[in-house]
Enzyme design. Structure first.
Site, PDB file in Angstrom:
ATOM      1  N   LYS A   8       0.852  -1.196   0.000  1.00  0.00           N
ATOM      2  CA  LYS A   8       0.000   0.000   0.000  1.00  0.00           C
ATOM      3  C   LYS A   8       0.884   1.241   0.000  1.00  0.00           C
ATOM      4  O   LYS A   8       2.069   1.201   0.364  1.00  0.00           O
ATOM      5  CB  LYS A   8      -0.930   0.026   1.214  1.00  0.00           C
ATOM      6  CG  LYS A   8      -0.210   0.080   2.588  1.00  0.00           C
ATOM      7  CD  LYS A   8       0.242   1.448   3.026  1.00  0.00           C
ATOM      8  CE  LYS A   8       0.962   1.425   4.380  1.00  0.00           C
ATOM      9  NZ  LYS A   8       1.634   2.703   4.708  1.00  0.00           N
ATOM     10  N   ASP A 132      -1.902  -1.890  10.267  1.00  0.00           N
ATOM     11  CA  ASP A 132      -2.223  -1.810   8.839  1.00  0.00           C
ATOM     12  C   ASP A 132      -2.900  -3.060   8.302  1.00  0.00           C
ATOM     13  O   ASP A 132      -3.336  -3.090   7.146  1.00  0.00           O
ATOM     14  CB  ASP A 132      -0.943  -1.567   8.013  1.00  0.00           C
ATOM     15  CG  ASP A 132      -0.434  -0.142   8.134  1.00  0.00           C
ATOM     16  OD1 ASP A 132      -1.235   0.761   8.470  1.00  0.00           O
ATOM     17  OD2 ASP A 132       0.768   0.077   7.888  1.00  0.00           O
TER      18      ASP A 132
END
Length: 280
Positions: A8, A132
């Site tokens: 990401k 995350d």
């Protein structure tokens, strides 16, 4: 079963403040990108965890092992697993390499063991593996808030290429947060960035993106500043650090610029990848 564990980047990252429990309150735009580790997971007679990176600990400190332990405890699983991780995402890069591996393992166990678990439940559970990981379980562009557990997906209609450049030295997330000065760091608007992505306002992105953790990372790794400056001067419309660093990403719609600068940065000895947002 082989799964892609997507990295990401943060198109905006605002650290709003520090909570009483010691965690930081965040407001971010996170997008999955087409750079990924490959996670192979199979049922086995006993647990075995391996990786292509020599020296990477595959023990209780690793998100892969944490994910297996958590799934086994919560869903009372008897199955054993052989899990092999083919790493392509660099460590201490701000790209969620470890988190994406843990998320892939949880999705893989869900499928292998035929667990009827809504993806939202799996994402909420996964915050026990890492901050995350819930986003990586969902693997969709989203506004991410709280400490990473509140995820609001949205569709991206803005197309561009992404150049990733990481210097050899990484950044400790813990150290980056500990050095925060809220009066000096950036506080971007995630809603403004979301609007640009939804409405294809590429030219406006540069004016609303930002990362609160750049202030800390610049002091820790001088190469981050150097890379940002070089890419900006080369002509990239948007240049920003991802997460707590040390990866810098640059956005453009100019293929010639993308290819030329990728080669230049590789020649300097940096990790370099050309990628795009994963949609759908």
């Amino acid at each position: 079963m082989k799964l892609k564990a997507y990295a990401k980047i943060n198109l905006s990252l605002d650290v709003k403040g520090k909570r009483k429990d010691g965690y930081h309150e965040l407001d971010m735009i996170m997008v999955p990108i087409d750079l990924y580790d490959l996670v192979n997971i199979e049922l086995a007679a006993e647990d075995r965890f391996t990786c292509n990176v020599e020296g990477l600990a595959m023990d209780s400190s690793n998100t892969v092992v944490k994910a297996v332990t958590l799934m086994r405890e919560v869903y009372h699983l008897d199955q054993k697993f052989h899990i092999h991780v083919e790493k392509n995402i660099p460590a201490q890069a701000g790209l969620a390499g470890g988190s994406s591996d843990g998320a892939a393992v949880m999705r893989g166990i869900q499928e292998l063991c035929k667990l009827d678990i809504p993806i939202e439940e799996l994402a909420m559970l996964s915050k026990q593996v890492g901050a995350d990981v819930p986003f990586c379980v969902m693997a969709k562009s989203a506004v991410v808030q709280g400490i990473g557990e509140y995820i609001t997906p949205f569709d991206v209609h803005c197309n561009f290429d992404i150049l990733l450049v990481k210097p050899p030295m990484g950044v400790s997330t813990q150290q980056a947060f500990s050095m925060l000065d809220f009066s000096k760091c950036a506080h971007p608007s995630s809603m403004a960035v979301r609007k640009c992505l939804e409405e294809d306002r590429f030219e406006e992105l540069a004016h609303c993106m930002g990362n609160s953790l750049e202030y800390s990372a610049f002091q820790l790794v001088s190469d981050i500043v150097k890379i940002k400056t070089e890419l900006s001067e080369a002509g990239f419309e948007v240049v920003l650090m991802s997460g707590s660093g040390s990866t810098v990403f640059a956005l453009t719609r100019d293929q010639a610029l993308l290819n030329t600068q990728a080669e230049k940065m590789k020649a300097k000895g940096y990790f370099v990848a050309k990628t795009k947002i994963v949609k759908g």
